[in-house]
Motif scaffolding. Structure first.
Motif, mmCIF file in Angstrom:
data_model
loop_
_atom_site.group_PDB
_atom_site.id
_atom_site.type_symbol
_atom_site.label_atom_id
_atom_site.label_comp_id
_atom_site.label_asym_id
_atom_site.label_seq_id
_atom_site.Cartn_x
_atom_site.Cartn_y
_atom_site.Cartn_z
ATOM 1 N N GLU A 114 -7.379 11.266 6.346
ATOM 2 C CA GLU A 114 -6.204 11.228 7.230
ATOM 3 C C GLU A 114 -4.907 11.230 6.443
ATOM 4 O OE1 GLU A 114 -4.059 7.936 10.098
ATOM 5 O OE2 GLU A 114 -6.239 7.914 9.958
ATOM 6 N N ILE A 115 -4.851 10.473 5.358
ATOM 7 C CA ILE A 115 -3.607 10.281 4.612
ATOM 8 C C ILE A 115 -3.475 11.283 3.467
ATOM 9 C CG2 ILE A 115 -2.333 8.636 3.185
ATOM 10 C CD1 ILE A 115 -3.634 6.388 4.852
ATOM 11 N N CYS A 116 -4.594 11.571 2.785
ATOM 12 C CA CYS A 116 -4.539 12.418 1.597
ATOM 13 C C CYS A 116 -5.137 13.810 1.837
ATOM 14 C CB CYS A 116 -5.294 11.760 0.432
ATOM 15 S SG CYS A 116 -4.747 10.099 0.043
ATOM 16 N N GLY A 117 -5.619 14.056 3.044
ATOM 17 C CA GLY A 117 -6.346 15.284 3.289
ATOM 18 C C GLY A 117 -5.468 16.528 3.340
ATOM 19 N N THR A 118 -6.097 17.666 3.004
ATOM 20 C CA THR A 118 -5.474 18.985 3.114
ATOM 21 C C THR A 118 -6.441 19.886 3.882
ATOM 22 O OG1 THR A 118 -6.446 19.842 1.068
ATOM 23 C CG2 THR A 118 -4.380 18.616 0.871
ATOM 24 N N ASP A 119 -6.066 21.110 4.056
ATOM 25 C CA ASP A 119 -6.944 22.065 4.748
ATOM 26 C C ASP A 119 -8.239 22.289 3.982
ATOM 27 O OD1 ASP A 119 -4.999 22.297 6.647
ATOM 28 O OD2 ASP A 119 -4.121 24.144 5.822
ATOM 29 N N LYS A 120 -8.229 22.016 2.681
ATOM 30 C CA LYS A 120 -9.402 22.288 1.845
ATOM 31 C C LYS A 120 -10.202 21.030 1.505
ATOM 32 C CE LYS A 120 -7.198 26.297 -0.338
ATOM 33 N NZ LYS A 120 -6.793 26.918 -1.627
ATOM 34 N N THR A 121 -9.793 19.887 2.080
ATOM 35 C CA THR A 121 -10.472 18.636 1.749
ATOM 36 C C THR A 121 -11.924 18.668 2.216
ATOM 37 O OG1 THR A 121 -8.420 17.370 1.833
ATOM 38 C CG2 THR A 121 -10.472 16.145 2.069
ATOM 39 N N GLU A 122 -12.861 18.255 1.330
ATOM 40 C CA GLU A 122 -14.284 18.248 1.660
ATOM 41 C C GLU A 122 -14.920 16.925 1.212
ATOM 42 O OE1 GLU A 122 -15.743 22.867 1.410
ATOM 43 O OE2 GLU A 122 -15.846 21.643 -0.407
ATOM 44 N N PRO A 123 -15.422 16.140 2.177
ATOM 45 C CA PRO A 123 -16.193 14.949 1.791
ATOM 46 C C PRO A 123 -17.649 15.342 1.555
ATOM 47 C CG PRO A 123 -15.887 14.994 4.168
ATOM 48 C CD PRO A 123 -15.183 16.209 3.636
#
Length: 800
Positions: free
Chosen positions: A381-390
């Motif tokens: 939520e805070i550090c995510g971008t369009d490319k964020t992948e957990p």
């Protein structure tokens, strides 16, 4: 434990006022330490408009500003480079206390120009370390708007004191749970839904020390931006005294204080291979996030990768893998670390951290997985971008076995507390606190590791109802005068203290421990039995053994006095000693020492300044025995003192085969070992060995003063030089016990007029008539009986 009111309401749906909440916290056992209202601290600070900012006539870097505060226009001299006409900033009037610099403003002149108040920077307001310029507000900010409203600092900060057993309340949600159970509102549901991973994590975890770390969850999250955390999170962290650092670090701090779930984040690009949890080896070291380098001992919980140490599990992380503003891929840790191992390591290295504070007390093992899911959602939520992948969660180990059932009779609550609480209400309270109730079988929740038995369940019920609801009952005695609660043993302890203090000795209270080498010198053996007296977790390396005697502690105290200029010390202590396991473990002794000279130099003579000797120590021991109601008249003196006394200048006061006291000079070898260069005499009275008085009358009979004049007679006997004076005294007293009231030795002589191998012992005998005045013939007959008795028992001859 600090938190704000609005933070609490994130978990508690309540209409209760601040005062109602704080009162209930104390009633629940979460004692209120204080409430800080930022609105009061920041009340003078408001938004203001800079109408003009002209260059100071006598200083190039200063500006003379006219500031519109909304109620007046006032002149302020400002040195900030960004002070300019038309800007809006925060104005502090004269008399305001500046929290960041801890000064109170006063009206003054700067280079000849009047200055009233100031325009403040973020550092001066305690917001950050920024001080290169003053705060600039948006152009549409209304003049006069309070500073607290602009920065959301109008949220009261509540501070409570936590007892070590309430680890669950080291998180705001745990506090909210208690308040909800006490009727202060409803606990809001927590979103614990899992975040679906997008593939296997390339970073694995191995645990080689399952006792120290039984469970470890990790998750790699790719393509994030580690910038500043949101304002709401920063304001809450600042309110409890934490400095915002970056979004990732702030999230771990927030979850730690919000949910009592310590986390750690690694810059995944800085990790070398997989993570391994193992025991440290002596000599390993790492640079920690607190800007210190720590050298580890064997057996500490080390978090490592192929490059070496990354940090200490549950305590502090290392710099080598820390997340920074350049971090793009982060590996999140949510693990369970053993409380004992964490506390032991933290104490050894003197590290205090928020994580250790919680792991020491025992965090919720079942929440470990939930914690990493909540952290994942916050990071995205805070550090995510369009490319964020957990990536998929990595799980290693198992949840420690924490479940246990308690058989509980609800009537026990009344028996233990006196309060009649209906069974239904008790069940409701326990269920609201998270306990599972099935009839009389109660299962504590995973976050309440402190609840172990029936008494704990009663405490939970009563504290929720309120201790103030317990009826006050007057406790009265059936007797007009209450019976004494003091046992004969405690009486002897008290009387011994009084007697030694009356003799001029100063009481000490020393540790019940000492070094193992010193304990050995004072009688403890280095065998398996006495190994039970060695501490497994000493507070200091030189306090690792239970003391076999009080004397060495007193000697060290006296030696410290000498180092500080006080050469004459008279010290005593009454307390437990632990000679050996075989001697029933613990006995109570009254011990004392006389260190150096009897007193300071004096013009009247040298006697006051003489060295303390064996007879001073003997007098102290006898005075203690008399005070403790020991039959001192029946005591015998023997040369059987412990080895730490001088073999030729010591003695034991015995009654039959039982030693009641020992006294003498401390052995010179002991003094050398302890670095003491002056003479020391001491005594030990074994209070447990004093026979208990059988009669119930007064401790001493009433004085029966005789109306007849006493008669004193002196006798000098020639005896063998190995005959003790006490033997002569006892023989003389046995001649007529009813009439002889006292015998004292006043001279012992060897020399001219006395043949070799002999000595002269002179005694004074006090004869006290009881029924009538004695005639000369009766006195002469008694004197003859005394001579005959001494001669028959010692072989003595009356000296001519």
């Amino acid at each position: 434990m600090k938190f704000t009111l609005n933070w609490l309401k994130e978990h508690l749906d309540t209409t209760a006022s601040l005062n109602e909440i704080t009162d209930k916290l104390t009633a629940l056992g979460l004692e209120l330490e204080g409430v800080e209202d930022p609105g009061e601290v920041y009340a003078p600070f408001k938004a203001a408009h800079v109408v003009s900012a002209e260059k100071h006539p006598d200083a190039d870097r200063l500006r003379v500003c006219i500031v519109d505060t909304g109620s007046e226009k006032i002149q302020v001299v400002c040195g900030a480079p960004n002070a300019k006409k038309g800007m809006k900033g925060i104005f502090a009037p004269n008399g305001a206390y500046i929290p960041g610099t801890e000064i109170t403003l006063k009206k003054g002149k700067i280079r000849g120009q009047d200055s009233n108040g100031m325009l403040v920077s973020e550092r001066e307001m305690g917001l950050s370390n920024e001080h290169d310029g003053i705060i600039e507000l948006p152009e549409d900010t209304a003049i006069g708007t309070p500073f607290t409203e602009l920065y959301n600092l109008d949220d009261p900060v509540i501070d409570i004191a936590l007892t070590p057993d309430r680890a669950d309340c080291a998180g705001v949600r745990g506090i909210a749970r208690d308040l909800a159970a006490a009727g202060m509102g409803t606990l809001k549901p927590l979103d614990t839904t899992a975040v679906k991973g997008k593939g296997k994590s390339p970073i694995g975890v191995t645990i080689k020390s399952t006792e120290q770390c039984p469970l470890f969850f990790g998750r790699l999250i790719k393509n994030i931006k580690n910038e500043q955390s949101p304002a709401w999170m920063q304001s809450r962290l600042k309110a409890i005294g934490l400095r915002p650092i970056s979004a990732l670090v702030d999230i771990t701090n927030y979850v730690t204080h919000d949910l009592c779930r310590p986390l750690h984040v690694y810059d995944a690009d800085l990790l070398k291979g997989d993570i391994t949890v193992r025991l440290s080896k002596k000599g390993e070291s790492f640079e920690a996030l607190d800007d210190k380098t720590y050298n580890l001992n064997d057996g500490m919980t080390a978090i490592t990768d192929d490059s070496g140490l990354l940090g200490l599990g549950g305590i502090v992380g290392g710099v080598s893998s820390s997340a920074t503003e350049t971090t793009k891929n982060v590996f999140v840790e949510s693990a369970y670390f053993d409380p004992y191992a964490t506390a032991k390591t933290g104490r050894a290295l003197q590290i205090d951290s928020d994580a250790r504070y919680r792991f020491d007390r025992g965090v919720d093992p079942e929440f470990t997985m939930t914690g990493i899911e909540i952290a994942t959602k916050l990071i995205m939520e805070i550090c995510g971008t369009d490319k964020t992948e957990p990536m998929d969660v990595v799980k290693t180990g198992n949840v420690p076995d924490w479940k246990h059932d308690i058989e509980f009779d609800y009537a026990y609550t009344k028996k233990l507390s006196g309060m009649d609480v209906p069974d239904k209400q008790q069940i409701e309270i326990l269920e609201n606190l998270g306990f599972a109730v099935k009839g009389n079988k109660i299962t504590p929740p995973s976050w309440r590791g402190d609840v172990e038995g029936k008494a704990d369940l009663v405490e939970e019920v009563i504290r929720v109802i309120g201790y103030d609801k317990i009826e006050a009952i007057s406790v009265r005695s059936d007797n007009a005068i209450a019976d004494s609660a003091e046992t004969p043993h405690l009486t002897s302890v008290r009387l011994s203290r009084n007697a030694l203090a009356a003799r001029g000795l100063s009481e000490c209270v020393t540790w019940s421990f000492m070094s193992k080498s010193l304990a050995a010198a004072f009688g403890q053996n280095d065998n398996k039995a006495d190994a039970a007296l060695t501490l497994t977790n000493p507070i200091s390396s030189d306090l690792d053994q239970m003391r076999p005697s009080i004397l060495p502690n007193l000697m060290m105290a006296a030696s410290m006095n000498v180092d500080k200029g006080n050469g004459e010390s008279k010290l005593f202590e009454v307390g437990p000693v632990f000679p050996s396991v075989k001697s029933d473990g613990q006995i109570t002794t009254a011990a004392g020492i006389r260190f150096g000279n009897l007193g300071p130099r004096h013009w009247e003579g040298a006697n006051a300044h003489r060295k303390n000797d064996i007879y001073d120590a003997k007098a102290d021991a006898i005075a203690t025995l008399e005070a403790a109601n020991a039959p001192t008249a029946s005591l015998q003196t023997a040369h059987e003192a412990s080895d730490y006394f001088h073999p030729g200048r010591s003695g034991v006061l015995k009654m039959g085969n039982k030693a009641l006291a020992q006294f003498g000079e401390i052995h010179p070898a002991i003094l050398d070992e302890m670095g003491i260069k002056t003479n020391v005499v001491g005594f030990e009275v074994f209070l447990d060995n004093i026979p208990t008085k059988k009669s119930k009358g007064p401790s001493r009979p009433l004085l029966q003063a005789s109306q007849f004049q006493p008669v004193a007679r002196d006798f000098a006997f020639i005896v063998d030089e190995n005959v003790e004076a006490e033997t002569v005294v006892r023989a003389a007293k046995g001649a007529e016990r009813n009439l002889i009231s006292d015998i004292s030795v006043f001279d012992i002589y060897q020399g001219k007029g006395v043949e070799d191998g002999k000595k002269s012992i002179a005694i004074n005998v006090m004869i006290q008539p009881v029924k009538q005045t004695l005639t000369d013939q009766e006195i002469e007959g008694l004197c003859k009986s005394i001579v005959d008795a001494v001669s028959s028992k010692t072989g003595a001859a009356l000296r001519g």
